[in-house]
Design an enzyme around this catalytic site. Structure first.
Site, mmCIF file in Angstrom:
data_model
loop_
_atom_site.group_PDB
_atom_site.id
_atom_site.type_symbol
_atom_site.label_atom_id
_atom_site.label_comp_id
_atom_site.label_asym_id
_atom_site.label_seq_id
_atom_site.Cartn_x
_atom_site.Cartn_y
_atom_site.Cartn_z
ATOM 1 N N ASP A 1 0.867 -1.174 0.000
ATOM 2 C CA ASP A 1 0.000 0.000 0.000
ATOM 3 C C ASP A 1 0.905 1.226 0.000
ATOM 4 O O ASP A 1 1.542 1.544 0.999
ATOM 5 C CB ASP A 1 -0.899 -0.008 1.238
ATOM 6 N N SER B 1 -0.793 13.485 -16.496
ATOM 7 C CA SER B 1 -2.076 13.662 -17.175
ATOM 8 C C SER B 1 -2.087 14.975 -17.952
ATOM 9 O O SER B 1 -1.558 15.993 -17.484
ATOM 10 C CB SER B 1 -3.213 13.676 -16.148
ATOM 11 N N TYR C 1 -6.598 16.139 -7.694
ATOM 12 C CA TYR C 1 -5.911 15.203 -8.589
ATOM 13 C C TYR C 1 -4.998 15.954 -9.554
ATOM 14 O O TYR C 1 -3.816 15.605 -9.721
ATOM 15 C CB TYR C 1 -6.951 14.397 -9.367
ATOM 16 N N LYS D 1 -0.672 15.937 -10.247
ATOM 17 C CA LYS D 1 -0.010 15.636 -11.513
ATOM 18 C C LYS D 1 0.871 16.801 -11.969
ATOM 19 O O LYS D 1 1.949 16.595 -12.547
ATOM 20 C CB LYS D 1 -1.048 15.292 -12.585
ATOM 21 N N ILE E 1 -7.475 6.995 -21.653
ATOM 22 C CA ILE E 1 -7.043 5.643 -22.016
ATOM 23 C C ILE E 1 -8.158 4.652 -21.679
ATOM 24 O O ILE E 1 -8.754 4.709 -20.608
ATOM 25 C CB ILE E 1 -5.755 5.261 -21.259
#
Length: 250
Positions: free
Chosen positions: A65, A142, A155, A159, A188
């Protein structure tokens, strides 16, 4: 085409599903001995182990993890024991959620930052002593950092931060021959998309295909192609770069 990767040693985080799985299998087929990790047991882990066994080579699928710094340290320690050194590290493991910014809790912010950014930092830092000559470190980013995505500020922030991290490391370690690069993904097609209800899936495919120059979604194998190139001597003068694998999305 032989890329000269036979016998190389690689770590790919989060390799049991999606893009990570495509990268793991492509590397194994190219002759690389691959170590990958997963967070929890699943049929995907079992099937990956089976596929790697069929391909052949010295591959290992380990549980870790990456939100837990102690488990990251243990994972890299096992890489040293099993492989001796690493020629390639791919920071692929990540987390994502869809939360309106006013409702974004500190706990959720920290979960995404810890998994997407801090974990990548710790994987790289702990790997430094076992990186081989001319080793390549890649992080999966991304294209969203260029345009932003509503409800995914946390998020996207991770990135963007990864891009800065990799560019800075490229400058810091350039004299040693180590290379650090980003791969910025568009949309994707993975099992997460296939798991959606048919109507929603078709809407998503149509919406995002229309946004790309190539008129379709990408595949994990196409991401893996960029990884293979960056890991090979064909890209030995490429560092601090962000390679877009996005079909020309806009």
């Amino acid at each position: 085409m032989d890329l000269g990767l036979t016998g190389k040693k690689a770590l790919v985080t989060g390799g049991s599903r999606g893009v990570g799985r495509g990268i793991v299998l492509a590397l194994a087929r190219a002759g690389v001995d691959v170590i990958t990790c997963y967070r929890q047991d699943s049929d995907a882990v079992t099937s990956l182990e089976h596929e790697l066994k069929e391909i052949g080579g010295q591959h290992h699928v380990l549980r870790a993890d990456l939100a837990d710094p102690a488990q990251i340290e243990s994972l890299i320690g096992r890489c040293g024991e099993l492989a001796g050194h690493l020629d390639l590290v791919v920071n692929n493991a990540g987390a994502i959620s869809h939360v309106p910014y006013p409702e974004l809790t500190l706990d959720e912010w920290r979960r995404i930052v810890d998994t997407n950014l801090t974990a990548a930092h710790l994987v790289i830092q702990h790997s430094l002593p076992i990186l081989g000559d001319g080793a390549c470190v890649l992080s999966i980013g991304s294209k969203s950092v260029e345009v932003g995505i509503p409800h995914r500020a946390h998020y996207t922030a991770t990135k963007a931060a990864l891009t800065g991290l990799m560019r800075s490391l490229a400058r810091e370690f350039g004299g040693t021959g180590l290379r650090f690069n980003m791969i910025a993904l568009g949309v994707i097609e993975t099992e997460n998309l296939h798991a959606l209800p048919a109507e929603q899936r078709e809407l998503m495919v149509r919406r995002y295909s229309d946004k790309t120059a190539l008129g379709r979604l990408g595949t994990p194998d196409e991401v893996a192609g960029a990884v293979l190139w960056l890991a090979s001597d064909l890209a030995r003068y490429v560092t601090g770069a962000t390679i877009a694998v996005d079909g020309g999305i806009s």
